[in-house]
Scaffold this motif. Structure first.
Motif, PDB file in Angstrom:
ATOM      1  N   ARG A  93       5.134  15.937  24.653  1.00 57.33           N
ATOM      2  CA  ARG A  93       4.024  15.900  25.606  1.00 57.33           C
ATOM      3  C   ARG A  93       2.742  15.477  24.935  1.00 57.33           C
ATOM      4  N   ASP A  94       2.698  15.579  23.607  1.00 54.22           N
ATOM      5  CA  ASP A  94       1.468  15.334  22.857  1.00 54.22           C
ATOM      6  C   ASP A  94       1.697  14.326  21.729  1.00 54.22           C
ATOM      7  N   PRO A  95       1.759  13.029  22.050  1.00 52.57           N
ATOM      8  CA  PRO A  95       1.879  12.030  20.986  1.00 52.57           C
ATOM      9  C   PRO A  95       0.644  12.056  20.085  1.00 52.57           C
ATOM     10  N   MET A  96       0.768  11.482  18.883  1.00 48.96           N
ATOM     11  CA  MET A  96      -0.284  11.606  17.879  1.00 48.96           C
ATOM     12  C   MET A  96      -0.915  10.261  17.538  1.00 48.96           C
ATOM     13  N   TYR A  97      -2.190  10.326  17.153  1.00 45.81           N
ATOM     14  CA  TYR A  97      -2.967   9.134  16.827  1.00 45.81           C
ATOM     15  C   TYR A  97      -3.747   9.421  15.542  1.00 45.81           C
ATOM     16  N   PHE A  98      -3.175   9.045  14.414  1.00 41.72           N
ATOM     17  CA  PHE A  98      -3.828   9.317  13.136  1.00 41.72           C
ATOM     18  C   PHE A  98      -4.965   8.320  12.915  1.00 41.72           C
ATOM     19  N   ARG A  99      -6.002   8.745  12.169  1.00 43.11           N
ATOM     20  CA  ARG A  99      -7.179   7.890  11.991  1.00 43.11           C
ATOM     21  C   ARG A  99      -7.584   7.808  10.526  1.00 43.11           C
ATOM     22  N   THR A 100      -8.380   6.771  10.234  1.00 39.20           N
ATOM     23  CA  THR A 100      -8.822   6.506   8.874  1.00 39.20           C
ATOM     24  C   THR A 100     -10.001   7.405   8.513  1.00 39.20           C
ATOM     25  N   TYR A 101     -10.336   7.377   7.234  1.00 42.57           N
ATOM     26  CA  TYR A 101     -11.465   8.169   6.739  1.00 42.57           C
ATOM     27  C   TYR A 101     -12.749   7.819   7.490  1.00 42.57           C
ATOM     28  N   SER A 102     -13.040   6.539   7.640  1.00 43.25           N
ATOM     29  CA  SER A 102     -14.287   6.145   8.311  1.00 43.25           C
ATOM     30  C   SER A 102     -14.297   6.574   9.773  1.00 43.25           C
ATOM     31  N   ASP A 153      -3.177  15.914   1.209  1.00 45.79           N
ATOM     32  CA  ASP A 153      -2.160  16.384   2.146  1.00 45.79           C
ATOM     33  C   ASP A 153      -2.196  15.709   3.517  1.00 45.79           C
ATOM     34  N   GLY A 154      -2.900  14.591   3.626  1.00 46.11           N
ATOM     35  CA  GLY A 154      -2.897  13.874   4.890  1.00 46.11           C
ATOM     36  C   GLY A 154      -3.781  14.473   5.955  1.00 46.11           C
ATOM     37  N   VAL A 155      -4.702  15.346   5.558  1.00 45.45           N
ATOM     38  CA  VAL A 155      -5.627  15.962   6.517  1.00 45.45           C
ATOM     39  C   VAL A 155      -7.050  15.824   5.990  1.00 45.45           C
ATOM     40  N   TYR A 156      -7.913  15.159   6.774  1.00 48.84           N
ATOM     41  CA  TYR A 156      -9.345  15.130   6.456  1.00 48.84           C
ATOM     42  C   TYR A 156     -10.040  16.265   7.199  1.00 48.84           C
ATOM     43  N   VAL A 157     -10.963  16.920   6.509  1.00 46.81           N
ATOM     44  CA  VAL A 157     -11.675  18.046   7.122  1.00 46.81           C
ATOM     45  C   VAL A 157     -13.162  17.959   6.767  1.00 46.81           C
ATOM     46  N   GLY A 158     -13.949  18.670   7.544  1.00 44.43           N
ATOM     47  CA  GLY A 158     -15.370  18.783   7.234  1.00 44.43           C
ATOM     48  C   GLY A 158     -16.045  19.737   8.185  1.00 44.43           C
ATOM     49  N   VAL A 159     -17.274  20.127   7.833  1.00 46.48           N
ATOM     50  CA  VAL A 159     -18.108  20.955   8.692  1.00 46.48           C
ATOM     51  C   VAL A 159     -19.491  20.312   8.737  1.00 46.48           C
ATOM     52  N   GLN A 206      -3.193   8.638   3.441  1.00 46.88           N
ATOM     53  CA  GLN A 206      -2.366   9.189   2.375  1.00 46.88           C
ATOM     54  C   GLN A 206      -0.932   9.293   2.900  1.00 46.88           C
ATOM     55  N   MET A 207       0.032   9.030   2.060  1.00 50.12           N
ATOM     56  CA  MET A 207       1.451   9.081   2.464  1.00 50.12           C
ATOM     57  C   MET A 207       1.692   8.286   3.742  1.00 50.12           C
ATOM     58  N   PRO A 208       1.313   6.987   3.784  1.00 49.81           N
ATOM     59  CA  PRO A 208       1.374   6.207   5.026  1.00 49.81           C
ATOM     60  C   PRO A 208       2.766   6.130   5.646  1.00 49.81           C
ATOM     61  N   VAL A 258      10.215  16.269  12.376  1.00 47.75           N
ATOM     62  CA  VAL A 258       8.999  16.064  11.579  1.00 47.75           C
ATOM     63  C   VAL A 258       9.284  16.374  10.115  1.00 47.75           C
ATOM     64  N   LEU A 259       9.990  17.475   9.870  1.00 45.85           N
ATOM     65  CA  LEU A 259      10.273  17.879   8.490  1.00 45.85           C
ATOM     66  C   LEU A 259      11.238  16.914   7.805  1.00 45.85           C
ATOM     67  N   GLU A 260      12.089  16.261   8.578  1.00 48.02           N
ATOM     68  CA  GLU A 260      12.997  15.274   7.992  1.00 48.02           C
ATOM     69  C   GLU A 260      12.226  14.086   7.432  1.00 48.02           C
ATOM     70  N   VAL A 261      11.195  13.652   8.173  1.00 54.37           N
ATOM     71  CA  VAL A 261      10.443  12.464   7.759  1.00 54.37           C
ATOM     72  C   VAL A 261       9.234  12.811   6.897  1.00 54.37           C
ATOM     73  N   GLN A 262       8.775  14.070   7.011  1.00 56.43           N
ATOM     74  CA  GLN A 262       7.646  14.537   6.205  1.00 56.43           C
ATOM     75  C   GLN A 262       8.003  15.928   5.683  1.00 56.43           C
ATOM     76  N   PRO A 263       8.716  15.977   4.558  1.00 53.16           N
ATOM     77  CA  PRO A 263       9.190  17.266   4.033  1.00 53.16           C
ATOM     78  C   PRO A 263       8.079  18.257   3.729  1.00 53.16           C
ATOM     79  N   GLN A 264       6.842  17.776   3.587  1.00 47.73           N
ATOM     80  CA  GLN A 264       5.729  18.669   3.284  1.00 47.73           C
ATOM     81  C   GLN A 264       5.034  19.159   4.557  1.00 47.73           C
ATOM     82  N   GLY A 265       5.690  19.001   5.689  1.00 46.49           N
ATOM     83  CA  GLY A 265       5.081  19.355   6.965  1.00 46.49           C
ATOM     84  C   GLY A 265       4.591  20.793   7.036  1.00 46.49           C
ATOM     85  N   ARG A 266       5.365  21.722   6.509  1.00 45.79           N
ATOM     86  CA  ARG A 266       4.949  23.131   6.560  1.00 45.79           C
ATOM     87  C   ARG A 266       3.724  23.359   5.667  1.00 45.79           C
TER      88      ARG A 266
END
Length: 267
Positions: free
Chosen positions: A213-222, A257-263, A197-199, A43-51
């Motif tokens: 065991r846990d593949p990922m499924y990224f999603r758009t803002y909407s 940073d490639g993470v959408y958040v909200g409350v 971001q950072m596609p 992950v860090l090889e392909v996304q150096p900002q992973g940490r």
């Protein structure tokens, strides 16, 4: 090694990487195995900002919990809680209000075993071994019903979990079921990885996790905003993780940073 034996169930296959342990590795934790670290390094090889992304997501969790306590929430349901690391939900909440009660939910055997070890002397905090994608099993479990009062507001934490749930499992419907069980005044915190971001880098992260065991499924803002259906979004709405209730210099451009958040609040 004796201590390790307590948080590593004998039945676990340490050769199969898991998202909870890869995340622990990215956060600098010590509860991961060689297979998890191999995926983490990929992950860090392909996304150096992973940490930094992992730390930013964790920082959002801290701010969201503190916000909830400030709003009068004293009980929390943390779905997909992962490996306990410094600054756990119960530590943040109980520092602000010692009466806060927390239920962690995870199905990773190491996460569950280590949580049980960590929480054995805390009567206000428990862990439930369950799949968050089966809301009825979680909501009707004895530990959840004994520790949480669903007639009063609850802080529901869904942080960095739904990007591990495929579309065909309908994460929107799963979240709706949890939301329907909450009393008015409850608050729901959510964070979700995106390739908006950072596609290129984020697509490579999906590829790196494909055989875990846990593949990922990224999603758009909407698509992420749709997860707050039926809730009133707390200001500033759905934003990049570092922006949520964090004071930025007006002349400084906050990082994406490639993470959408909200409350969101249930009325």
């Amino acid at each position: 090694m004796a201590e390790e034996a307590q948080w590593v169930p004998a039945s676990i296959d340490v050769e199969v990487p898991s998202a909870a342990r890869v995340y622990d590795f990215l956060l600098g934790g010590g509860h991961n195995f060689a297979a998890d670290r191999a995926v983490g390094h990929k992950v860090l090889e392909v996304q150096p900002q992973g940490r930094r992304i992992a730390a930013s997501n964790r920082a959002f969790l801290h701010r969201a919990v503190q916000y909830m306590v400030d709003e009068g929430i004293t009980q929390f349901l943390d779905l997909g809680s992962g490996i306990p690391t410094a600054g756990n939900v119960h530590e943040i909440a109980q520092k602000a209000d010692p009466d806060c009660r927390v239920v962690y939910v995870d199905y990773d055997p190491v996460a569950v075993a280590h949580s049980e070890l960590l929480l054995k002397d805390d009567p206000r905090t428990v862990v439930v071994d369950a799949d968050l994608c089966e809301p009825e099993a979680v909501l009707e479990s004895a530990a959840v019903r004994e520790h949480l009062d669903f007639s009063r507001p609850i802080g529901l934490l869904t942080v960095a979990i739904f990007h591990f749930v495929a579309d065909d499992r309908d994460p929107w419907k799963i979240l709706s079921r949890y939301r329907s069980a909450l009393a008015p005044g409850s608050l729901v915190a959510l964070s979700h990885l995106t390739a908006d971001q950072m596609p290129g880098e984020m697509a490579a992260v999906v590829e790196a996790m494909k055989h875990s065991r846990d593949p990922m499924y990224f999603r758009t803002y909407s698509e992420v905003v749709a997860m707050f259906e039926g809730l009133e979004l707390v200001e500033p709405g759905v934003v990049s993780a570092p922006v949520w209730r964090f004071a930025w210099d007006a002349d400084e451009e906050p990082p994406q940073d490639g993470v959408y958040v909200g409350v969101g609040r249930k009325s």
